[in-house]
Enzyme design. Structure first.
Site, short mmCIF file in Angstrom:
data_model
loop_
_atom_site.label_atom_id
_atom_site.label_comp_id
_atom_site.label_asym_id
_atom_site.label_seq_id
_atom_site.Cartn_x
_atom_site.Cartn_y
_atom_site.Cartn_z
CE LYS A 149 -3.62 2.48 2.54
NZ LYS A 149 -4.69 1.77 3.78
CB SER A 222 -7.43 3.40 3.01
OG SER A 222 -7.20 3.27 3.87
CB SER A 246 -8.37 1.02 5.82
OG SER A 246 -9.41 1.70 6.07
#
Length: 558
Positions: A149, A222, A246
């Protein structure tokens, strides 16, 4: 978009920022595109006229060899590690295959922020040479490709904390990446996240990440870039983060595995550059996103076997036993939470809950009962306030610095807390109320006499774009800090209009529930996978995995 950027599938326009911001965004996209050779670009006709479900395109597009298709489709991370260690596959072949597939997936879903195939192959060459010369692997992840990420620092590559003005090239790995690198992992891409890292939809300067199963739906957030990439086998193992859902939200939206550990179990050092305002009240944690139960276990064992608490004394030194935990007393007592008292899940989720309850009841290893929800509306109100002790002003300062637009879902998540920055006394009051809620909920859990809870991961399947409003089913567990895993089921959403709320469904429990029902009636969720969430008490992470091992065959978990 100018022709010297890489064309990607788009289904909904982005909100425009200032001219300076838009120029900078184009520059970033051109920088990205310059690394992508023509030989790995999909036909523009496909980009402009994609199928609703794009999951089969990598197999059919002709850009991957039969060997590369086999490498990326047949194996999980555990098997890849074994095949590389036994020299049946090389690290270079695996890095090449996943790098190529990742850039194909990106063109279909807009899931990446950085792609560095050449770096990955160079790293893989060194691993192959080491294995050839010593007969040994670097570690348990030798040659396994891992996607990262964007906000997690990776040496030599860019990170940002949800705003374009925070983009920097990192000189060092953050703690979690360093452990994985020492274990032999190969890094080849970084993945998209939303503005402020605080949406259950991934929309950023890099674009909007689409759900591979239905591109008109969100991939979640996310960690939505990771989820889309993993769902299309452009990655085999990814690092997610979770402060409100997330990891679990995008994993559920895309039909993969995801695990949110209890806070301060997994390494967090240098986790977010400069820290994060929401963590004054609610701690984020990192965890695995992947395609198999045993890969979640592998990820956790690699991290915790490294004794990360010796580097970061904030961490709780709990050894990892995971799927190899000692057998628990039979039968396990499972509570099924059919709704959270605030929002009744949409029909496919109810179908999945009933499916799981029936399967577990038919096994002698489980005792199944209803789990009553506990004060969800209060928990969600409190967590939304706790996320923004600065009144949302920090977000607005970042946006003003670059001309980046305030996105609708960013406005949605800060709206309850907008205003003056809280005083230290007010932040303390929030924390005291949170801690009392946690104690009260622990008593409630004990009163229900269950070992684990199965519940929805979201109010429905993956939602349509710009409608990820209600995080109840994940954020509640962040508020009480309980570990949770989401696992796929065989159930998918059907065609529009094919499934209705049950005739005996309760009347809407709230105005939010009414809205969720309206979105179901109006939306098209065809093909969206349904995951379920399994939750354990705080710091009972090992027990959760022991329960998952028992549930594996009953719930058809690969």
């Amino acid at each position: 978009m100018p022709s010297n950027t890489l064309p990607v599938v788009q289904v909904k326009p982005l909100v425009k920022g200032s001219p300076a911001y838009e120029a900078e965004r184009v520059s970033l996209l051109e920088e990205f595109a310059a690394k992508v050779p023509d030989s790995l670009r999909l036909p523009i006709e496909l980009i402009n006229n994609p199928p609703k479900n794009v999951t089969n395109v990598p197999q059919q597009c002709g850009l991957l060899t039969p060997e590369e298709l086999a490498i990326t489709e047949k194996y999980d991370a555990t098997t890849l590690a074994a095949l590389i260690a036994s020299r049946k596959l090389t690290s270079v072949a695996v890095a090449t295959a996943f790098s190529k597939r990742a850039i194909i997936v990106h063109q279909l879903t807009d899931c990446l922020t950085e792609w560095f195939m050449d770096d990955a192959i160079e790293q893989a060459k060194h691993l192959d040479e080491y294995l050839q010369s010593t007969g040994k692997t670097i570690g348990p992840l030798h040659g396994v490709p891992i996607s990262v990420k964007i906000h997690l620092p990776l040496a030599g590559h860019f990170s940002e904390v949800g705003f374009s003005d925070t983009r920097v090239k990192d000189k060092e790995d953050c703690h979690i990446v360093a452990i994985l690198r020492d274990a032999g992992a190969v890094f080849y891409c970084k993945t998209n996240q939303p503005q402020a890292i605080m949406h259950l939809e991934t929309v950023s300067s890099w674009g909007r990440t689409l759900n591979p199963h239905n591109i008109n739906l969100s991939s979640g957030g996310s960690t939505g870039g990771e989820a889309a990439l993993l769902a299309m086998r452009g990655s085999v193992l990814g690092i997610g983060t979770d402060i409100g859902g997330s990891i679990r939200g995008p994993s559920a939206f895309c039909g993969i595995y995801g695990f949110k550990p209890t806070s301060y179990l997994v390494p967090r050092k240098d986790f977010v550059a400069g820290g994060s305002i929401p963590e004054l009240g609610i701690l984020a944690t990192a965890g695995p996103m992947c395609g198999s139960l045993r890969d979640m276990d592998l990820f956790m064992s690699v991290l915790l076997d490294s004794k990360p608490y010796l580097v970061d004394p904030r961490l709780v030194p709990i050894p990892w036993t995971g799927l190899k935990s000692l057998p628990q007393p039979k039968p396990l007592k499972i509570g099924i939470m059919m709704n959270d008292g605030a929002i009744v899940p949409q029909p496919p989720v109810m179908r999945a809950l009933n499916w799981a309850a029936k399967k577990l009841k038919a096994s002698n290893n489980f005792s199944v009962k209803t789990f009553e929800p506990y004060n969800t509306a209060k928990a969600i109100k409190n967590i939304r306030l706790a996320y923004w002790p600065d009144g949302g002003n920090g977000i607005k300062k970042h946006l003003a610095a670059s001309g980046e637009p305030l996105l609708p879902l960013t406005q949605w998540i800060i709206k309850d807390a907008e205003g003056p920055e809280l005083t230290p006394a007010q932040i303390l009051a929030q924390r005291l109320e949170r801690d009392q809620f946690r104690c009260d909920f622990a008593s409630h859990w004990a009163s229900q006499d269950v070992d684990f809870v199965i519940c929805p991961a979201f109010v429905g399947p993956a939602c349509e774009h710009e409608t990820s409003f209600y995080w109840n089913y994940t954020a509640f567990w962040n508020y009480v800090d309980y570990p949770g895993a989401v696992v796929p089921t065989p159930i998918k959403a059907g065609k529009k209009g094919a499934e209705k709320y049950a005739a005996d469904a309760p009347a809407p429990l709230s105005k939010e529930d009414e809205h969720v029902r309206q979105m179901w009636e109006e939306g098209d969720f065809e093909g969206a996978p349904i995951n379920l969430q399994i939750v354990a008490r705080k710091y009972h992470d090992n027990d959760l995995f022991a329960a998952l091992e028992k549930m594996q065959w009953v719930l058809e978990l690969p």
